[in-house]
Scaffold this active site. Structure first.
Site, short mmCIF file in Angstrom:
data_model
loop_
_atom_site.label_atom_id
_atom_site.label_comp_id
_atom_site.label_asym_id
_atom_site.label_seq_id
_atom_site.Cartn_x
_atom_site.Cartn_y
_atom_site.Cartn_z
N LYS A 76 162.30 15.81 62.07
CA LYS A 76 162.81 14.49 61.66
C LYS A 76 163.57 14.68 60.35
O LYS A 76 163.14 15.45 59.47
CB LYS A 76 161.61 13.55 61.46
N SER A 151 159.97 4.71 63.12
CA SER A 151 161.22 5.27 62.66
C SER A 151 161.53 6.66 63.23
O SER A 151 162.64 7.15 63.05
CB SER A 151 161.24 5.34 61.14
N SER A 175 155.23 4.85 62.78
CA SER A 175 156.50 5.50 63.09
C SER A 175 156.47 6.73 63.96
O SER A 175 157.53 7.20 64.36
CB SER A 175 157.22 5.85 61.78
#
Lengths: 480, 478, 104
Positions: A76, A151, A175
């Protein structure tokens, strides 16, 4: 077959000489290239991953391998990766080439994993739909008009679409878990302190945890083993034994908190009820547990996360790195313009609410109150774990919604996190497992464990995945 | 005419002499090149985190013990939020509600020799900011973060000081203390200690505090006194002309000897303090405190007391000696050779001090060991040599030309104390100068010096002056 | 599912926004300010809901785990990556980060 293979299968293929790490890397690179419309990746490091793959092949030839040697993963884009753009999906950092590796990145590299690139996410991890990224929204591979969740949307979608074998993500209020649920993959938020936050760009310091997203609970465990453990560079990092997830699960008492199930839609209830039946058939039984402060969780979470984030983001001022206003007449001007140009509107909104919660006159009513509620929520869980070994809940109130559907309604967006924020506030580990479909979109279930109880969760997850196929399903494309 | 009473409290920032910074592992000794000692944590790169330096905690505890203060069993760090380019995170990690050191007392010694006990409200740990350098580049300021992250101990006194003099004495006392404890190098020129003062005035006898101003960043004892003296006068004149003192921050201009209002910063006072979530509560165990307690040396106040009461030194001598722990250590060693402590003090404050100044070197570089100095004084005491000869031996010792006894021996500098020999020399001189003898007998007592001088010359300075005097007095009056 | 919301008299107005923008060094276009006003008001209502929870005698919880700070040994590191840090600086000269002139 290969793109939807899990890490264990890839390990076997590499070790048996069915394919080389280099071939595997090229394979994923070409799939990524063919799926740019999904927008899962912000950066693809072709040169780097091939070089690393070649090294991995040498190690494999010498039979000097670990579980992750040569396995292509993606990070990420809030994990600092030395020499690679680390943007946090923000204009503020769209030129930030990290000068160091996050501990998570470093440990995975040392474990032999090779990095395909950096995945897309909500800007500064603030969002539940991956629609706030400076680099554009990510599409859900199951339905491209839908969001992948957030996210860690890029990471979840990448796995669902077979663009990486496993990914790292971060979870502050859901997330990892919510996008895993929306994309039909497995995601684990570890116990707070289990995984080092050093090098993971901070959103909310007392809530953030880095964790794995993968096709199976077993893979999630493999990645967890590689990244977990005390880090002297992180004061909040815990000293704890390695997670042993490989042995068989014992029969468990699974807690069912009414507060999480009462308002669930009929279609989701149906899917989750079937999952319960499956778990029951595996020898586990259910007990009711009471988590009375659940409905205060969202508010407390947003105050605490916002307050911490508002100050964590103060360092972005255009002076030492990152975006800087092209011309500024004064210092105030430099700060205001750089920050206003650099941050998207959701980030600004959260900074301002967070600032509000800490400002003179509001601190007691907001921040302190939220921290008190936090203690009550944690205590609810501690009490519940006297009756139950793990707790079963839905992950999200719906399946993946359409893009733009919630962007105009921040409150509805915040309600996406309603089932995930309590475990975050309490610092508990939580696993999101695919368990079915509703209206052709994936549904996940959440298993929450006691502090440092990842092993129970993963063992149960493995057992469930031995019995079911949901985790092995994937969207079908013409070119598959 | 109103009699005004100044009310002053000090906030002193002490740079702790740790080897690495308080929250990062970068070294605290600054590189010459800007930003050469600022690491990822100091620069506040995305993703970095603070980790607390044990030595900073120990030094704070040491200070707390030295002022008899409460040491908190648990303390916490808070974020103080504001934007400024020398503050890379946009917040300073400090301590608000749970400081590591609580209430204590500091005895201060005033010019007249009296002692006052000043309350210390608290002392807490925090990180220092970087430096703003107004560059030659037009319209630009340069930021150097080498200093950012250096540990600071902020010491806050109760507003119990009532004159500029007392405030300067308090600052001086803190300086003595932290250098004696070896938690700070005490180098005021380099900003190792910075003093802020809060000052207001009120009619004598009133219990209500007047409006205060803050004088920031005064870095010498002298300037603290002068700045406050000016400010007291300024506030008096404001109030006596019917105006109000405004709450503001002022800087002291040493060249003009005045305080000036700082260009008001638009930044709000709302620092939005809250507990830093990247750091955990700090447990201060009894074991930790005890392990620090054994490292606390004799404190300046105790030392001063010992010097004055036991060794008979004056206030002035005692104060000068304890100013620098190197000096007091030297003195203690030199005085140990059962020598009259006052003599040791005189030599250190006199000859050694002068020689250091002349050669422009630091006390740490004194070329004579305290043992040798002690020996030199011993030889004066036991009358092996005269004071005057001692001075020339001193010069030789300074140049490292040998040991005390070695030099006395090789140059035959032993004092001439043999009465018979001396009488011979004196007789000779008396015979040589009949005019001067007559002058003496006529009443010109001062001309004794003339004879002494000649006796000295005749004996190459070795004659025992006391004896020469006695013999001369005897012979001349006959 | 919305949690019950309640307002407790604390509203967000233009002045509040001005102060918050100053404290966080942000600026907004007029149309964004309007939108923000609406957003913040809704969020404040959400937050006001917290006031209905009884927290009498409850200690605030700053960290999910009740552990204390580990102390680091006072050993300075020996090498630093100055060049890498300077390479990513937007405006740097002679090792100094440059900003518009700051007046004291």
């Amino acid at each position: 077959m290969i793109p939807y293979a899990n890490v264990a299968q890839l390990r076997s293929g590499l070790d048996n000489g069915e394919f080389s790490a280099e071939e595997l890397a090229y394979f994923y690179l070409s799939r990524i290239d063919a799926a740019t419309d999904l927008n899962c990746f912000i950066t693809v490091d072709q040169e780097g991953v091939i070089a690393a793959a070649k090294n991995a092949d040498k190690a494999i030839a010498k039979k000097s391998v670990g579980p992750l040697t040569g396995i292509p993963i993606a990070h990420k884009d809030l994990f600092c990766t030395e020499g690679l753009l680390t943007s946090c999906a923000s204009h503020m950092l769209n030129n930030f080439v990290a000068p160091y590796d996050a501990t998570v990145v470093d440990r995975l590299r040392k474990a032999g994993a090779i990095t395909l690139g950096k995945t897309n996410m909500d800007e500064f991890a603030m969002g539940s739909s991956n629609e706030t990224s400076f680099y554009g929204a990510v599409k859900n591979p199951w339905d491209r008009t839908c969001v992948p969740g957030g996210s860690s949307g890029g990471s979840a979608a990448a796995i669902a679409a077979g663009l990486a074998a496993a990914c790292t993500g971060s979870d502050t209020g859901g997330s990892i878990r919510q996008p895993a649920s929306f994309c039909g993959v497995t995601g684990l938020k570890p116990t707070y302190g289990r995984v080092s936050r050093y090098g993971m760009i901070a959103f909310a310091s007392s809530l953030d945890q880095g964790g794995p997203l993968a096709r199976t609970a077993s893979d999630a465990g493999t990645l967890l083993n590689a990244i977990e453990g005390y880090d002297p560079n992180d004061s909040t990092s815990a000293i704890a034994d390695a997670t042993d997830f490989r042995s068989a699960s014992q029969p468990l008492k699974i807690g069912i908190p009414a507060q999480y199930w009462n308002d669930l839609s009929a279609s989701l209830t149906k899917v989750l009820d079937e999952a319960r039946l499956t778990l029951e058939s595996l020898g586990h039984r259910f007990v009711p547990v009471d988590l009375p402060h659940t409905n205060a969780s969202t508010a407390a979470y947003y105050v605490i996360a916002g307050a911490e984030a508002s100050t964590n983001l103060s360092r972005y001022d255009g002076v030492r790195y990152g975006h800087r206003a092209a011309s500024a007449e004064s210092l105030e001007n430099l700060y205001q313009v750089s920050r206003s140009e650099g941050f998207g509107s959701e980030v600004k909104r959260r900074i301002l609410t967070g600032t509000y919660a800490l400002s003179v006159g509001y601190y007691e009513a907001y921040y302190l109150k939220a921290q008190q509620i936090r203690r009550l929520i944690r205590q609810d869980f501690l009490d519940a774990f006297l009756q139950a070994d793990v707790i079963l809940t839905p992950v999200a109130p719906s399946t993946a919604f359409k893009r733009d559907e919630l962007m105009e309604d921040p409150i509805m967006m915040y309600q996406q996190d309603i089932y995930t924020t309590p475990a975050s506030l309490a610092g508990l580990p939580a696993l999101s497992l695919p368990c079915g479909f509703s209206d052709r979109m994936p549904v996940g279930m959440q298993l929450i464990g006691p502090h440092f109880g990842e092993a129970s969760l993963l063992k149960l997850g493995r057992q469930y995945q031995d019995e079911t196929d949901w985790h092995a399903l994937h969207p079908v494309y013409d070119d598959d | 005419m109103t009699e005004w009473e100044p009310v002053i409290g000090l906030e002193v920032h002490v740079q702790l002499a740790t080897r690495s910074k308080i929250f990062s592992r970068a070294a605290t000794t600054f590189g010459k090149y800007p930003n050469s000692n600022a690491n990822a944590v100091d620069i506040a790169l995305p993703g970095v985190l603070p980790v607390l330096n044990e030595e900073a905690v120990r030094m704070a505890i040491k200070f707390g013990l030295a002022i008899d203060a409460e040491i908190a069993p648990s303390c916490r760090f808070d974020r103080k939020n504001y934007f400024y380019p020398d503050l890379p995170k946009g917040y300073q990690i400090s301590q608000l509600d749970q400081p590591i050191v609580g209430r204590g007392t500091l005895p201060i010694f005033l010019v007249d020799g009296s002692i006052r006990e000043i309350g210390i409200t608290r002392a807490h740990l925090e990180e220092d900011a970087g430096k703003s350098i107004h560059t030659e580049y037009e319209g630009l300021t340069g930021i150097d973060l080498n200093r950012a992250g250096t540990p600071l101990l902020e010491i806050v006194s109760e507003p119990e000081l009532h004159s500029a003099n007392e405030a300067a004495a308090c600052f001086r006392e803190l300086h003595s203390l932290v250098t004696a404890l070896e938690i700070c190098d005490g180098n005021l020129n380099e900003g190792s200690m910075r003093c802020d003062a809060n000052i207001s005035i009120r009619p004598r006898g009133s219990k209500i505090l007047g409006q205060r101003t803050e004088i920031k960043n005064v870095n010498s004892f002298r300037f603290v006194e002068k700045a406050l003296r000016y400010e007291i006068e300024r506030q008096i004149s404001v109030l006596e002309s019917g105006g109000d003192v405004v709450l503001e921050t002022r800087l002291y201009d040493s060249e003009r000897d005045e305080t000036r209002s700082m260009r008001s910063k638009e930044s709000s006072d709302d620092y939005r303090y809250f507990p830093d979530p990247d750091l955990l509560p700090v447990d201060i165990s009894d074991d930790l405190i005890e392990s620090v307690r054994v490292t606390v040396p004799e404190l300046p106040a105790e030392k001063r007391n010992r010097y004055i009461v036991e060794l008979g030194l004056t206030n002035y001598e005692a104060n000068r000696l304890i100013e620098d722990p190197k000096v007091s250590r030297y003195f203690d060693e030199a005085a140990q050779r059962s020598v009259d402590a006052k003599l040791a003090a005189n030599w250190i404050l006199g000859e050694i001090s002068a020689a250091l100044k002349r050669d422009e070197i630091d006390f740490a570089e004194v070329p004579i060991s305290p043992g040798e100095l002690g020996k030199l004084i011993q030889r004066i005491e036991d009358e092996t040599i005269s004071g005057k000869i001692a001075k020339s031996i001193f010069e030789s010792l300074w140049k490292k030309e040998g040991s005390v006894d070695g030099i006395i021996e090789s140059r035959g500098l032993q004092q001439l104390s043999n009465a018979t020999e001396l009488e011979k020399v004196v007789s000779q001189i008396i015979d040589d100068f009949p005019d001067q003898v007559r002058q003496f007998r006529d009443g010109k007592e001062k001309i004794l010096g003339f004879f002494v001088g000649h006796v000295m010359k005749a004996t190459a300075g070795r004659a025992n002056p006391k004896q020469v005097n006695e013999i001369l007095q005897r012979e001349l009056r006959v | 599912m919305r949690p019950p919301t309640s307002s407790s008299g604390l509203k967000v107005d233009q002045q509040t926004i001005d102060k918050l923008l100053l404290l966080s060094q942000l600026s907004l276009l007029p149309e964004d300010r309007e939108k923000l006003l609406g957003d913040l008001s809704s969020i404040v209502e959400l937050i006001d809901f917290m006031q209905t929870i009884d927290t009498e005698g409850v200690e605030p919880l700053s960290h999910p785990l009740e552990v204390t700070q580990r102390l680091r040994a006072d050993e300075p590191e020996t090498s630093l990556d100055q060049e890498q840090y300077q390479a990513i600086a937007p405006q740097i000269r002679d090792g100094l980060y440059l900003v518009p002139r700051v007046l004291e």
